[in-house]
Design a protein around this motif. Structure first.
Motif, PDB file in Angstrom:
ATOM      1  N   ALA A 165       0.787  -1.264   0.027  1.00  0.00           N
ATOM      2  CA  ALA A 165       0.017  -0.156  -0.062  1.00  0.00           C
ATOM      3  C   ALA A 165       0.803   1.404   0.165  1.00  0.00           C
ATOM      4  CB  ALA A 165      -0.853  -0.045   1.432  1.00  0.00           C
ATOM      5  N   GLN A 166       1.939   1.091   0.936  1.00  0.00           N
ATOM      6  CA  GLN A 166       2.781   2.333   0.744  1.00  0.00           C
ATOM      7  C   GLN A 166       3.509   2.471  -0.400  1.00  0.00           C
ATOM      8  OE1 GLN A 166       5.142   1.007   4.073  1.00  0.00           O
ATOM      9  NE2 GLN A 166       4.065   1.857   5.498  1.00  0.00           N
ATOM     10  N   LEU A 167       3.830   1.624  -1.295  1.00  0.00           N
ATOM     11  CA  LEU A 167       4.575   1.572  -2.417  1.00  0.00           C
ATOM     12  C   LEU A 167       3.743   2.243  -3.604  1.00  0.00           C
ATOM     13  CD1 LEU A 167       6.475  -1.999  -2.608  1.00  0.00           C
ATOM     14  CD2 LEU A 167       7.609   0.696  -2.175  1.00  0.00           C
ATOM     15  N   VAL A 168       2.677   1.615  -3.554  1.00  0.00           N
ATOM     16  CA  VAL A 168       1.428   2.038  -4.631  1.00  0.00           C
ATOM     17  C   VAL A 168       1.123   3.589  -4.425  1.00  0.00           C
ATOM     18  CG1 VAL A 168      -1.056   1.864  -5.230  1.00  0.00           C
ATOM     19  CG2 VAL A 168       0.582  -0.285  -5.054  1.00  0.00           C
ATOM     20  N   TYR A 169       1.080   3.882  -2.921  1.00  0.00           N
ATOM     21  CA  TYR A 169       0.800   5.456  -2.678  1.00  0.00           C
ATOM     22  C   TYR A 169       2.095   6.228  -3.085  1.00  0.00           C
ATOM     23  CZ  TYR A 169       0.155   9.774   0.046  1.00  0.00           C
ATOM     24  OH  TYR A 169      -0.007  10.777   0.646  1.00  0.00           O
ATOM     25  N   LEU A 170       3.172   5.737  -2.936  1.00  0.00           N
ATOM     26  CA  LEU A 170       4.333   6.605  -3.438  1.00  0.00           C
ATOM     27  C   LEU A 170       4.360   6.724  -4.986  1.00  0.00           C
ATOM     28  CD1 LEU A 170       6.947   5.046  -1.291  1.00  0.00           C
ATOM     29  CD2 LEU A 170       6.197   7.413  -1.239  1.00  0.00           C
ATOM     30  N   ALA A 171       3.937   5.675  -5.706  1.00  0.00           N
ATOM     31  CA  ALA A 171       3.869   5.805  -7.052  1.00  0.00           C
ATOM     32  C   ALA A 171       2.868   6.626  -7.677  1.00  0.00           C
ATOM     33  CB  ALA A 171       3.863   4.149  -7.595  1.00  0.00           C
ATOM     34  N   LEU A 172       1.643   5.994  -7.356  1.00  0.00           N
ATOM     35  CA  LEU A 172       0.489   6.772  -7.951  1.00  0.00           C
ATOM     36  C   LEU A 172       0.221   8.064  -7.422  1.00  0.00           C
ATOM     37  CD1 LEU A 172      -1.995   3.567  -8.185  1.00  0.00           C
ATOM     38  CD2 LEU A 172      -0.212   4.280  -9.729  1.00  0.00           C
ATOM     39  N   PHE A 173       0.109   8.345  -6.196  1.00  0.00           N
ATOM     40  CA  PHE A 173      -0.126   9.616  -5.631  1.00  0.00           C
ATOM     41  C   PHE A 173       1.080  10.472  -5.538  1.00  0.00           C
ATOM     42  CE2 PHE A 173      -3.434   6.887  -4.238  1.00  0.00           C
ATOM     43  CZ  PHE A 173      -4.776   7.635  -4.271  1.00  0.00           C
ATOM     44  N   CYS A 174       2.211  10.093  -5.105  1.00  0.00           N
ATOM     45  CA  CYS A 174       3.414  11.058  -4.948  1.00  0.00           C
ATOM     46  C   CYS A 174       4.124  11.233  -6.187  1.00  0.00           C
ATOM     47  CB  CYS A 174       4.295  10.491  -3.754  1.00  0.00           C
ATOM     48  SG  CYS A 174       3.668  10.290  -2.216  1.00  0.00           S
ATOM     49  N   SER A 175       3.700  10.396  -7.214  1.00  0.00           N
ATOM     50  CA  SER A 175       4.672  10.721  -8.378  1.00  0.00           C
ATOM     51  C   SER A 175       3.427  11.100  -9.408  1.00  0.00           C
ATOM     52  CB  SER A 175       5.448   9.323  -8.834  1.00  0.00           C
ATOM     53  OG  SER A 175       6.382   9.113  -7.851  1.00  0.00           O
ATOM     54  N   VAL A 176       2.698  10.076  -9.962  1.00  0.00           N
ATOM     55  CA  VAL A 176       1.693  10.124 -11.300  1.00  0.00           C
ATOM     56  C   VAL A 176       0.759  11.359 -10.995  1.00  0.00           C
ATOM     57  CG1 VAL A 176       0.272   9.163 -12.984  1.00  0.00           C
ATOM     58  CG2 VAL A 176       2.163   7.988 -11.907  1.00  0.00           C
ATOM     59  N   PHE A 177       0.068  11.145  -9.914  1.00  0.00           N
ATOM     60  CA  PHE A 177      -0.905  12.318  -9.637  1.00  0.00           C
ATOM     61  C   PHE A 177      -0.633  13.455  -9.291  1.00  0.00           C
ATOM     62  CE2 PHE A 177      -2.915  14.325  -6.214  1.00  0.00           C
ATOM     63  CZ  PHE A 177      -4.348  14.888  -6.559  1.00  0.00           C
ATOM     64  N   ALA A 178       0.603  13.494  -8.405  1.00  0.00           N
ATOM     65  CA  ALA A 178       1.139  14.955  -7.908  1.00  0.00           C
ATOM     66  C   ALA A 178       1.341  15.559  -9.319  1.00  0.00           C
ATOM     67  CB  ALA A 178       1.979  14.574  -7.165  1.00  0.00           C
ATOM     68  N   PHE A 179       2.291  15.093 -10.143  1.00  0.00           N
ATOM     69  CA  PHE A 179       2.752  15.827 -11.167  1.00  0.00           C
ATOM     70  C   PHE A 179       1.493  16.217 -12.105  1.00  0.00           C
ATOM     71  CE2 PHE A 179       4.154  16.123 -15.645  1.00  0.00           C
ATOM     72  CZ  PHE A 179       5.456  16.697 -15.465  1.00  0.00           C
ATOM     73  N   LEU A 180       0.791  15.319 -12.424  1.00  0.00           N
ATOM     74  CA  LEU A 180      -0.375  15.793 -13.407  1.00  0.00           C
ATOM     75  C   LEU A 180      -1.462  16.649 -12.747  1.00  0.00           C
ATOM     76  CD1 LEU A 180      -1.065  11.937 -14.836  1.00  0.00           C
ATOM     77  CD2 LEU A 180       0.222  13.831 -15.988  1.00  0.00           C
ATOM     78  N   ALA A 181      -1.486  16.438 -11.554  1.00  0.00           N
ATOM     79  CA  ALA A 181      -2.574  17.496 -10.794  1.00  0.00           C
ATOM     80  C   ALA A 181      -1.885  18.782 -11.010  1.00  0.00           C
ATOM     81  CB  ALA A 181      -2.901  16.867  -9.477  1.00  0.00           C
ATOM     82  N   GLN A 182      -0.603  18.842 -10.530  1.00  0.00           N
ATOM     83  CA  GLN A 182       0.102  20.089 -10.729  1.00  0.00           C
ATOM     84  C   GLN A 182       0.232  20.833 -11.940  1.00  0.00           C
ATOM     85  OE1 GLN A 182       4.339  19.664 -10.346  1.00  0.00           O
ATOM     86  NE2 GLN A 182       4.869  21.912  -9.738  1.00  0.00           N
ATOM     87  N   THR A 183       0.120  20.049 -13.080  1.00  0.00           N
ATOM     88  CA  THR A 183       0.428  20.646 -14.467  1.00  0.00           C
ATOM     89  C   THR A 183      -1.151  21.198 -14.682  1.00  0.00           C
ATOM     90  OG1 THR A 183       1.983  18.856 -15.072  1.00  0.00           O
ATOM     91  CG2 THR A 183       0.628  19.981 -16.736  1.00  0.00           C
ATOM     92  N   TRP A 184      -2.039  20.261 -14.211  1.00  0.00           N
ATOM     93  CA  TRP A 184      -3.652  20.941 -14.638  1.00  0.00           C
ATOM     94  C   TRP A 184      -3.740  22.337 -13.858  1.00  0.00           C
ATOM     95  CZ3 TRP A 184      -7.469  21.547 -10.858  1.00  0.00           C
ATOM     96  CH2 TRP A 184      -8.674  21.750 -11.600  1.00  0.00           C
ATOM     97  N   ALA A 185      -3.478  22.236 -12.263  1.00  0.00           N
ATOM     98  CA  ALA A 185      -3.908  23.279 -11.539  1.00  0.00           C
ATOM     99  C   ALA A 185      -2.773  24.516 -11.959  1.00  0.00           C
ATOM    100  CB  ALA A 185      -3.418  22.814 -10.106  1.00  0.00           C
ATOM    101  N   VAL A 186      -1.882  24.539 -12.346  1.00  0.00           N
ATOM    102  CA  VAL A 186      -0.976  25.577 -12.592  1.00  0.00           C
ATOM    103  C   VAL A 186      -1.720  26.448 -13.723  1.00  0.00           C
ATOM    104  CG1 VAL A 186       1.373  26.479 -13.487  1.00  0.00           C
ATOM    105  CG2 VAL A 186       1.216  24.774 -11.562  1.00  0.00           C
ATOM    106  N   GLN A 187      -2.337  25.712 -14.713  1.00  0.00           N
ATOM    107  CA  GLN A 187      -2.862  26.260 -15.915  1.00  0.00           C
ATOM    108  C   GLN A 187      -3.910  27.108 -15.638  1.00  0.00           C
ATOM    109  OE1 GLN A 187      -3.599  22.962 -18.474  1.00  0.00           O
ATOM    110  NE2 GLN A 187      -1.667  22.711 -19.093  1.00  0.00           N
ATOM    111  N   GLY A 188      -4.523  27.024 -14.291  1.00  0.00           N
ATOM    112  CA  GLY A 188      -5.684  27.753 -13.830  1.00  0.00           C
ATOM    113  C   GLY A 188      -5.491  28.716 -12.780  1.00  0.00           C
ATOM    114  N   THR A 189      -4.024  28.895 -12.397  1.00  0.00           N
ATOM    115  CA  THR A 189      -3.893  30.047 -11.388  1.00  0.00           C
ATOM    116  C   THR A 189      -2.509  30.645 -11.971  1.00  0.00           C
ATOM    117  OG1 THR A 189      -3.789  30.423  -9.261  1.00  0.00           O
ATOM    118  CG2 THR A 189      -2.591  28.539 -10.003  1.00  0.00           C
ATOM    119  N   SER A 190      -2.113  31.601 -11.097  1.00  0.00           N
ATOM    120  CA  SER A 190      -0.780  32.320 -11.506  1.00  0.00           C
ATOM    121  C   SER A 190       0.270  31.587 -10.870  1.00  0.00           C
ATOM    122  CB  SER A 190      -0.834  33.822 -10.683  1.00  0.00           C
ATOM    123  OG  SER A 190      -0.762  33.726  -9.316  1.00  0.00           O
TER     124      SER A 190
END
Length: 311
Positions: free
Chosen positions: A212-237
């Motif tokens: 569960a910790q490995l999946v969390y590090l991979a899916l949330f701390c890596s994939v989700f965080a990067f894609l969510a950051q990319t999406w969010a930065v486009q909608g704010t300064s």
């Protein structure tokens, strides 16, 4: 207003996820060797990114430049994660999250894409962060720096170089962020496979908690965080985004103390406050200086130098 709140919430969630990654990595490395943890994190991330690429309705072809840049960034990113993961295995999650935040003030020093000369107040803020590191690493009295703290310092330097390299290699070029992320995760998986191969049977028989910790590090701390950051930065300064993402060390300390059972001595607590203050101050100085420089350059371009006319 509703869209702004949603964007801010996503950025805060990314900062929270990144802040929690240190405790998750520390717990996972207590059960498995560091390189095995990293291989699993990269391999799961690569599979997830590959699935996202394949599921796109409009398939975008890979370019040679995306493969080349993504592969190079994969090497530097792997270096960052190796240092970070070995570092957090030998220090507290709170210390790891605070020391790695030095990246905020180190990145402008390593970024040579522009000709900006940082004001002296920025170096004062950087000095405040150095003092904070000293308090954090010697919170129980004067002694030689711990291995984990030294590795986290090295990780902050390499991470700053990685961020500066990302800006240099992608500036002004049309590259798919998902393609770059996929390339980096594939390269990271390949680099971590050989050191981890002898421990793969242990990985296969790991507990559900470790997986569960490995999946969390991979899916949330890596994939989700990067894609969510990319999406969010486009909608704010960029300024607002950096301010919200800059709460990562605060979350690291809060999670390390509340969930990890860690504690800060009085000197370490002072160091934590100085680190947060110094990074925020340095970030604000650099952002203001960058904005002012860009405005001045635009004004100079709009008002070319006047040439003398003959009487």
């Amino acid at each position: 207003m509703q869209v702004t709140r949603r964007t801010d919430a996503v950025l805060l969630l990314v900062a929270l996820v990144w802040g929690s990654s240190y405790l998750a990595a520390k717990t996972a490395t207590a059960a498995l060797p560091v390189m095995t943890v990293l291989f699993a994190r990269y391999a799961i991330s690569a599979l997830a990114c590959g699935a996202l690429v394949a599921s796109r309705r409009r398939k975008r072809r890979w370019t040679r430049e995306e493969v080349r840049v993504g592969s190079l960034l994969g090497v530097t990113q792997a270096a960052v994660l190796v240092l970070e993961t070995y570092g957090v295995a030998h220090t507290s999650a709170a210390n790891a999250g605070l020391i790695i935040s030095l990246t905020i003030v180190l990145t402008p020093l390593l970024d040579r894409t522009g000709s900006r000369r940082l004001p002296w107040t920025f170096f004062l803020a950087a000095g405040l962060c150095v003092l904070a590191v000293g308090l954090l690493t010697s919170s129980t009295g004067l002694h030689a720096p711990r291995l984990g703290d030294v590795l986290m310092l090295a990780a902050a330097v390499v991470r700053a170089g990685h961020v500066a390299l990302v800006g240099r290699l992608t500036a002004g070029r049309s590259m798919d962020p998902l393609h770059l992320t996929t390339a980096q995760t594939v390269v990271g998986s390949a680099l971590c496979l050989a050191p981890a191969v002898t421990h793969l049977p242990g990985l296969a028989h790991s507990s559900a908690t470790t997986w569960a910790q490995l999946v969390y590090l991979a899916l949330f701390c890596s994939v989700f965080a990067f894609l969510a950051q990319t999406w969010a930065v486009q909608g704010t300064s960029a300024s607002r985004a950096s301010l919200l993402l800059g709460t990562e060390p605060i979350w690291a300390v809060a999670i390390g103390i509340s969930l990890g059972g860690e504690r800060l001595t009085p000197w370490a607590a002072i160091g934590a406050m100085l680190m947060i203050a110094g990074t925020y101050w340095g970030q604000a100085i650099e952002r203001t200086h960058r904005t002012t420089t860009a405005r001045t350059m635009k004004e100079d371009e709009a008002c070319p130098a006047m040439t003398p006319t003959s009487a």
